[in-house]
Structures are given as structure tokens and as C-alpha cells.
Design an enzyme around this catalytic site. Sequence first.
Site, PDB file in Angstrom:
ATOM      1  N   CYS A 110       0.816  -1.221   0.000  1.00 26.88           N
ATOM      2  CA  CYS A 110       0.000   0.000   0.000  1.00 26.88           C
ATOM      3  C   CYS A 110       0.848   1.269   0.000  1.00 26.88           C
ATOM      4  CB  CYS A 110      -0.953  -0.014   1.188  1.00 26.88           C
ATOM      5  SG  CYS A 110      -1.881  -1.540   1.280  1.00 26.88           S
ATOM      6  N   HIS A 247      -3.638   6.932   2.175  1.00 20.60           N
ATOM      7  CA  HIS A 247      -4.053   5.593   1.773  1.00 20.60           C
ATOM      8  C   HIS A 247      -5.423   5.315   2.396  1.00 20.60           C
ATOM      9  CE1 HIS A 247      -4.264   1.403   1.119  1.00 20.60           C
ATOM     10  NE2 HIS A 247      -3.885   1.025   2.322  1.00 20.60           N
ATOM     11  N   ASN A 277     -10.216  -0.546   0.142  1.00 26.14           N
ATOM     12  CA  ASN A 277      -8.758  -0.394   0.168  1.00 26.14           C
ATOM     13  C   ASN A 277      -8.194  -1.006  -1.114  1.00 26.14           C
ATOM     14  OD1 ASN A 277      -6.026  -0.800   0.554  1.00 26.14           O
ATOM     15  ND2 ASN A 277      -6.209  -1.514   2.665  1.00 26.14           N
TER      16      ASN A 277
HETATM   17  O1  UT7 Z   1      -3.589  -1.409   3.675  1.00 22.04           O
HETATM   18  C1  UT7 Z   1      -3.309  -1.740   4.994  1.00 22.04           C
HETATM   19  C2  UT7 Z   1      -4.017  -2.997   5.260  1.00 22.04           C
HETATM   20  N1  UT7 Z   1      -4.781  -3.194   6.396  1.00 22.04           N
HETATM   21  C3  UT7 Z   1      -5.362  -2.311   7.239  1.00 22.04           C
HETATM   22  O2  UT7 Z   1      -5.259  -1.135   7.178  1.00 22.04           O
HETATM   23  C4  UT7 Z   1      -6.219  -2.925   8.294  1.00 22.04           C
HETATM   24  C5  UT7 Z   1      -6.140  -2.227   9.629  1.00 22.04           C
HETATM   25  N2  UT7 Z   1      -7.093  -2.824  10.545  1.00 22.04           N
HETATM   26  C6  UT7 Z   1      -8.433  -2.576  10.480  1.00 22.04           C
HETATM   27  O3  UT7 Z   1      -8.877  -1.798   9.658  1.00 22.04           O
HETATM   28  C7  UT7 Z   1      -9.312  -3.253  11.506  1.00 22.04           C
HETATM   29  O4  UT7 Z   1      -8.511  -3.961  12.408  1.00 22.04           O
HETATM   30  C8  UT7 Z   1     -10.363  -4.205  10.862  1.00 22.04           C
HETATM   31  C9  UT7 Z   1     -11.420  -3.389  10.138  1.00 22.04           C
HETATM   32  C10 UT7 Z   1      -9.698  -5.177   9.905  1.00 22.04           C
HETATM   33  C11 UT7 Z   1     -11.080  -5.007  11.951  1.00 22.04           C
HETATM   34  O5  UT7 Z   1     -11.696  -4.131  12.876  1.00 22.04           O
HETATM   35  P1  UT7 Z   1     -11.481  -4.344  14.447  1.00 22.04           P
HETATM   36  O6  UT7 Z   1     -12.269  -3.300  15.114  1.00 22.04           O
HETATM   37  O7  UT7 Z   1      -9.992  -4.373  14.700  1.00 22.04           O
HETATM   38  O8  UT7 Z   1     -12.142  -5.736  14.667  1.00 22.04           O
HETATM   39  P2  UT7 Z   1     -11.500  -7.092  15.228  1.00 22.04           P
HETATM   40  O9  UT7 Z   1     -10.635  -7.743  14.210  1.00 22.04           O
HETATM   41  O10 UT7 Z   1     -10.888  -6.822  16.575  1.00 22.04           O
HETATM   42  O11 UT7 Z   1     -12.793  -7.981  15.435  1.00 22.04           O
HETATM   43  C12 UT7 Z   1     -13.820  -7.598  16.365  1.00 22.04           C
HETATM   44  C13 UT7 Z   1     -14.965  -8.569  16.223  1.00 22.04           C
HETATM   45  C14 UT7 Z   1     -14.542 -10.033  16.265  1.00 22.04           C
HETATM   46  O12 UT7 Z   1     -15.542 -10.761  16.889  1.00 22.04           O
HETATM   47  P3  UT7 Z   1     -15.389 -11.185  18.443  1.00 22.04           P
HETATM   48  O13 UT7 Z   1     -14.140 -12.010  18.506  1.00 22.04           O
HETATM   49  O14 UT7 Z   1     -15.290  -9.902  19.200  1.00 22.04           O
HETATM   50  O15 UT7 Z   1     -16.668 -11.956  18.697  1.00 22.04           O
HETATM   51  C15 UT7 Z   1     -14.484 -10.430  14.807  1.00 22.04           C
HETATM   52  O16 UT7 Z   1     -14.701 -11.826  14.607  1.00 22.04           O
HETATM   53  O17 UT7 Z   1     -15.598  -8.381  14.944  1.00 22.04           O
HETATM   54  C16 UT7 Z   1     -15.646  -9.640  14.255  1.00 22.04           C
HETATM   55  N3  UT7 Z   1     -15.517  -9.385  12.821  1.00 22.04           N
HETATM   56  C17 UT7 Z   1     -16.579  -9.156  12.035  1.00 22.04           C
HETATM   57  N4  UT7 Z   1     -17.900  -9.135  12.290  1.00 22.04           N
HETATM   58  C18 UT7 Z   1     -18.730  -8.871  11.261  1.00 22.04           C
HETATM   59  C19 UT7 Z   1     -14.377  -9.290  12.079  1.00 22.04           C
HETATM   60  N5  UT7 Z   1     -14.692  -9.024  10.801  1.00 22.04           N
HETATM   61  C20 UT7 Z   1     -16.059  -8.937  10.756  1.00 22.04           C
HETATM   62  C21 UT7 Z   1     -16.969  -8.671   9.712  1.00 22.04           C
HETATM   63  N6  UT7 Z   1     -18.286  -8.638  10.014  1.00 22.04           N
HETATM   64  N7  UT7 Z   1     -16.573  -8.435   8.447  1.00 22.04           N
END
Ligand code: UT7
Length: 318
Positions: A110, A247, A277
Site C-alpha cells: 500500500c 491511503h 482499500n
Molecule cells: O492497507 C493496509 C491494510 N490493512 C489495514 O489497514 C487494516 C487495519 N485494521 C483494520 O482496519 C481493523 O482492524 C479491521 C477493520 C480489519 C477489523 O476491525 P477491528 O475493530 O480491529 O475488529 P477485530 O478484528 O478486533 O474484530 C472484532 C470482532 C470479532 O468478533 P469477536 O471475537 O469480538 O466476537 C471479529 O470476529 O468483529 C468480528 N468481525 C466481524 N464481524 C462482522 C471481524 N470481521 C467482521 C466482519 N463482520 N466483516
Amino acid sequence: MRGVKILSTGMCVPKYKLTNEKISTFIDTSDEWIVQRTGIRERRIVTDETTVSLATNAAKEAIKDIDPLEIDLIIVGTVSPDQMMPSTACSVQAEIGATNAIAFDISAACSGFIYASKIAIEAINCGSAKKALVIGAEIFSKVVDWNDRGTCILFGDGSGAVLYGETDENKILAFDVGSDGNLGQTLVLENQPINNLFVKNEYSPSFIKMDGRAVYRFAVNVVPKSITKALEKAQVNIDEIKLFVLHQANERIISSVAKNLGVDINLFFKNLDKYGNTSGASVPIALHEAKGKLKNGDKIVLAGFGGGLTWGSMVAQW
Ligand code: UT7
């Protein structure tokens, strides 16, 4: 040192819009969750397009006012090429008839567009090129696991291009770029494993693996510092910046960077609701869409971050 400026921009995204609602029909997620956590509402994914065709169309738009023979250098930032060889840049060169250019790809995920811009601008600075075409082009829809709701909702396909050219008055004011390979395993896209006379490995296609929280922490920590360093090098006060083009990974990351820098969020351009993204393509696509807001002489900041881990910021004058 020769001066450089942005001459023109272009972009191309696939026709097909994949909405959050549509994703919710085949995976356990919802429009509400995706919008709240990321700001993304839809993304484009390829049907009949390729990385080369997206990159070529973005390039054609960026170079429409010049003769392709004037281009000395083509660099494509991509981690999702159609093939490893020939490079995407060489294929684009052939498509646009830029036969005087040298062409190659770089891999900085990225941050690819910012890294490639730094190389291209320094080539113009030192006189080895007069016009350089920098493209970010990605098809992440082929490298995400469509069963992994933590990643497949984030990414989209597309390409953006910027033509840089030599000029009397320099308009590229400073860069800050960096890499931290120690954090590399937080965002991984594996290649084919070694299989030769001595080593045997099973091969099955692999997909993006990401520790989302770790990448999030990295981004909100490193991006404000990098922008601050680039502004210091440019001797530009943050109040002079008319637009920040970051980005487009996550709306919450952009808001956190704005807050950390003490800058009004309205000065941060956003189009991730439409495209998600698009990795190395996101900064040039965003710049292309943001340019209607810019007047001659406006100072802007471009910034990327991602796999490697890598990051980079650039201060420029429109
Ligand atoms: O280009 C650079 C590449 N990457 C990035 O910039 C990514 C940076 N990170 C992020 O943007 C965030 O970490 C995410 C959007 C990927 C995830 O958001 P988060 O607030 O960090 O969520 P999390 O991974 O901590 O997950 C929280 C909960 C989990 O459930 P439990 O364990 O609390 O029951 C996940 O299983 O949300 C759940 N979850 C979802 N639920 C519904 C994860 N993805 C999803 C989804 N829909 N798509």
C-alpha cells in the site's frame, strides 16, 4: 538539482460494484458492521479486467496530452500483478507505445505508489529522466480469502496513475519513507513455495493473512510521525496544507491521524466508501478524484502505509 511537478493524473476501476449487502449474502457480516468499523460501503472487483488493463487505462488518461515517446520511465507499484514476468510496467509500456521508457515494477504494497514516486522524482532530479509515469495497480479480489470476513470486506481493485515532469520551479517539497521488516508477518501474501531438485513443498494458492489490530496500531502510530517529518523537511507548516490524501484503508485510521495531527478531518480526502482499500492504487486514485478541490500552488500531503511493513509521506505543491 532539476525541479519536478505533477503534470497530470488518471485512474481506472472495474465496472462491477460489490456492495456490503451483497457480501452479507455469502458471509457472516453486515453493512452496519463494515460501515461502522471501516467506512467502506462498496468496492469494485474485476470481471473481465486485468492488472495490466486497469494500469493501462489509468496511464492513458494521465498521458493524454503528451506523446508517449516523451516518457523516459514507467514504474508500477503492485503486489498483485497478472504475472511476475514480464512486469506490469513493461506490459503497460507496450500498450501505450512508450518505447523510449525503461519500465519496472516495485513491491511495497500500500506504500507502493509513494515509494515509486520517490524513485521517479529522484530520477528526474538527477537528470536521468524528464517525464516519469508512476502507476499503482492492484487486483486484490484474487488474493483475498472470500471466506475470511476479517479481510475480504476491506479490499477492492483499481489503478491510479500520475505523470511527473521536469520543471524550473520545483513542486515536490519533501519525502519521508520507511520500512520495518520486523513487523512483516502482520500482513502477508505468500508466493509459490520452493520446489526444486532438493526441496519439495506442497503448493496450494495462498491468500492475504492479516493481524488487523496490529496493522491498525502501526498505521495510527507511524503515519502522523511520518507526515510530521516530511513537513519538517519541506519547512512547511501543517496549517499551510490544503489537502491530505492518505491511503484509503479505514476511515477510523484517517480520523485518528487527523486527530493526532490536530487537523480538521474535512481536510482529509476520502473515497474509501466507494472503492475500499485498493492497496498501492489507493493514493493515486484518491489524488485523481481530489484534484477538483485543488488550485495551482496549493500544498498537499500524500501518505501511504501497509505491507512490509512500509510507509511513506510526500509533500507537494499542486
Ligand atoms: O492497507 C493496509 C491494510 N490493512 C489495514 O489497514 C487494516 C487495519 N485494521 C483494520 O482496519 C481493523 O482492524 C479491521 C477493520 C480489519 C477489523 O476491525 P477491528 O475493530 O480491529 O475488529 P477485530 O478484528 O478486533 O474484530 C472484532 C470482532 C470479532 O468478533 P469477536 O471475537 O469480538 O466476537 C471479529 O470476529 O468483529 C468480528 N468481525 C466481524 N464481524 C462482522 C471481524 N470481521 C467482521 C466482519 N463482520 N466483516
